[in-house]
Design an enzyme around this catalytic site. Structure first.
Site, short mmCIF file in Angstrom:
data_model
loop_
_atom_site.label_atom_id
_atom_site.label_comp_id
_atom_site.label_asym_id
_atom_site.label_seq_id
_atom_site.Cartn_x
_atom_site.Cartn_y
_atom_site.Cartn_z
N GLU A 35 -6.16 8.63 7.87
CA GLU A 35 -6.67 8.16 6.57
C GLU A 35 -8.07 8.69 6.29
O GLU A 35 -8.40 8.99 5.15
CB GLU A 35 -6.65 6.64 6.50
CG GLU A 35 -5.24 6.10 6.37
CD GLU A 35 -5.23 4.63 6.00
OE1 GLU A 35 -5.78 4.28 4.95
OE2 GLU A 35 -4.65 3.84 6.77
N ASN B 32 -7.17 6.00 -1.59
CA ASN B 32 -6.03 5.12 -1.30
C ASN B 32 -6.20 3.93 -2.25
O ASN B 32 -7.05 3.07 -2.04
CB ASN B 32 -6.09 4.70 0.17
CG ASN B 32 -4.87 3.93 0.61
OD1 ASN B 32 -4.16 3.35 -0.22
ND2 ASN B 32 -4.62 3.90 1.92
N CYS C 111 -4.64 -3.00 3.15
CA CYS C 111 -4.36 -2.80 4.58
C CYS C 111 -5.54 -3.19 5.47
O CYS C 111 -5.85 -4.37 5.61
CB CYS C 111 -3.92 -1.36 4.81
SG CYS C 111 -3.14 -1.11 6.43
N LYS D 63 -9.43 1.77 -1.72
CA LYS D 63 -9.61 1.23 -0.37
C LYS D 63 -10.96 1.62 0.23
O LYS D 63 -11.29 2.80 0.33
CB LYS D 63 -8.49 1.73 0.52
CG LYS D 63 -8.47 1.17 1.93
CD LYS D 63 -7.20 1.67 2.65
CE LYS D 63 -7.03 1.13 4.04
NZ LYS D 63 -5.72 1.59 4.62
N GLU E 260 0.85 -1.20 0.00
CA GLU E 260 0.00 0.00 0.00
C GLU E 260 0.89 1.25 0.00
O GLU E 260 1.93 1.27 0.65
CB GLU E 260 -0.82 -0.02 1.29
CG GLU E 260 -1.69 1.21 1.55
CD GLU E 260 -2.20 1.28 3.00
OE1 GLU E 260 -1.47 0.83 3.92
OE2 GLU E 260 -3.32 1.77 3.20
N ASN F 216 0.40 -0.77 5.41
CA ASN F 216 1.30 0.00 6.27
C ASN F 216 0.68 -0.06 7.65
O ASN F 216 -0.30 0.65 7.92
CB ASN F 216 1.36 1.47 5.85
CG ASN F 216 2.14 1.75 4.58
OD1 ASN F 216 3.25 2.27 4.63
ND2 ASN F 216 1.55 1.43 3.44
#
Lengths: 308, 308
Positions: free
Chosen positions: B142, B106, B168, B123, B46, B193
């Protein structure tokens, strides 16, 4: 802290010829052990009162009916309810349920500490098959003898905790845990009868089967921040081995108690329901993080639909 | 047998001051290793091109924008696409995507062996928070810098297999695996991450965090009879440690390759897509066993609703 001392009462083998009364006597002996250990709740396995009869092919409806209970409690199980009430222990166990209007379910019930039935669940995910399967090493006829449960995945407040029940193959389905997680479940109890051998792959091996059972329960516990107590009927039933591997799993997905045998065996852990809080408020705070607009296949289709 | 030799290309730390060009050079070095190892597909993490910038609080939109890619490929990443094409290796990696109409995601992309982008995923399950959180040991923004993905969980035929991507925190959500499982997915790739420390519980410890990551991926693989390849960006980024633990998981839920370091490291396994077939035809034959009439909470409500 909201502590519930939980006993997982694994049962060893029950032979086809064993009476319900003999089995109930074993369950009462485990209850006495649990009382000594200070248990508040004792979890017995799926179809706890008899051998795992769905391995046997039967064409005679009257013969099939002999494996079912038309009432609960009934004459054979009343002593179990009495013992539980006497000890002040809530119990849950599974049995084959026959209803007055002719339905058949793979059922479990939950009681309070006074022996009152406060919850009933009927197994949703029936494994196996309907007709005699010549390709299998042995039969697994749950889809023949039972209908899929019609009660969904209910959750009840009992012993000051949100509790739900599942049965055997249900534990492999994340939908089961999530349905209860979305009701705030803090403790999922489940019993199972799982053959030690895969009837469709003799090379699979017991270790892999124990791993899959534990993997499903630990993931379900973690991903819903709930305690999970999985209890086996184990041992060799008339030449058909069932695996053990009963476990108590905490809301972080860690196994905190584990059966070592394939016999009648009690595992015990003092489970703090408040351990569920952190996960439910942070990484698995569903209200903040779930995106239901992208889950539509889960309820919109049963089987696989390949992309165009 | 449908074998895909897969390389999981874990990346070590990327500091805030590191250029995209420097990172791409490291990715190309891993691609060369993968070519030597005979890889058909290489999975990068990611947000592979930069440090994990959502840990930094930024109020200036122009500063935020410097972490995003307005095109893919672009000048910095074109050498990576060229190298992949030259080696005949399909790749997937994550980056922060800025769209012409001002959206921020993302994102990860998937290429074929000729370097053509054949799939894009944005994402869905964004962790963290929107505003500065004084209660946390460090920020995880995020939800501030990205919108939730708008593409669902698509699956594509690539290298003769059904493939999907996740990113993730998606890996902790069984809904993600199931959405893809219901499209027949055989390989799920995902980069992450993940801080080595829980910003809301300093006592949690790295071992528990690695366990949860692996538990989620192994369960998702098993319960959907799919390969899962999870690849970390790891190591200490400007004083903020990220965990490693990159793994390749087979469709039985077993880890078959595992990174040993928190540095740039390639793990490789020859993955037979036909290993998915047994699970998909037996215990996880969704069409025979799922009971969608009892899953309605999963799409009908986002957060917990306690029973009345």
């Amino acid at each position: 802290m909201r502590e519930i001392v939980i006993g997982g009462a694994q049962l060893g083998a029950i032979q086809k010829s064993d009476s319900r009364e003999a089995v109930v006597a074993r369950m009462i002996a485990l209850l006495s052990q649990a009382a000594t250990a200070g248990c508040d709740l004792v979890v017995f396995p799926e179809l706890a009162l008899t051998t795992f009869f769905p391995r046997w092919w039967m064409e005679d409806a009257d013969e099939v009916e002999t494996w079912f209970e038309a009432e609960m409690p009934n004459e054979a199980t009343q002593p179990l309810f009495d013992a539980a009430k006497q000890h002040g222990i809530a119990i849950t166990f599974g049995y084959a349920e026959s209803t007055p209007d002719g339905h058949h379910y793979n059922t479990s019930i939950l009681t309070d500490k006074e022996g009152n039935i406060v919850g009933k669940y009927r197994k949703v995910h029936l494994p196996g098959h309907v007709e005699f399967d010549t390709e299998r090493a042995f039969q697994h006829l749950e889809k023949r003898y039972f209908e899929p449960g019609d009660l969904g995945f209910p959750v009840w407040k009992n012993l000051d905790a949100w509790m739900g029940m599942a049965i055997c193959n249900d534990r492999r389905w994340p939908e089961m845990y999530r349905e209860m997680g979305l009701q705030g479940v803090e403790l999922i109890t489940l019993g199972y009868n799982t053959p030690s051998v895969n009837s469709q792959d003799g090379n699979e091996g017991l270790a892999q089967r124990l791993y899959h059972s534990e993997l499903s329960m630990t993931a379900g516990a973690y991903q819903n921040a709930s305690w999970v107590v999985g209890v086996a009927k184990a041992g060799d039933e008339d030449g058909h081995p069932l695996m053990g591997g009963s476990i108590i799993v905490d809301p972080n997905g860690f196994v905190v108690a584990r059966a070592e045998t394939e016999e009648d065996e009690l595992i015990v852990h003092a489970c703090d329901m408040d351990m569920c809080n952190f996960g439910k408020k942070t990484i698995f705070d569903f209200a903040r993080h779930r995106r239901i607009e992208h889950y539509s296949r889960i309820t919109g289709q049963t089987g696989v639909v390949y992309p165009k």
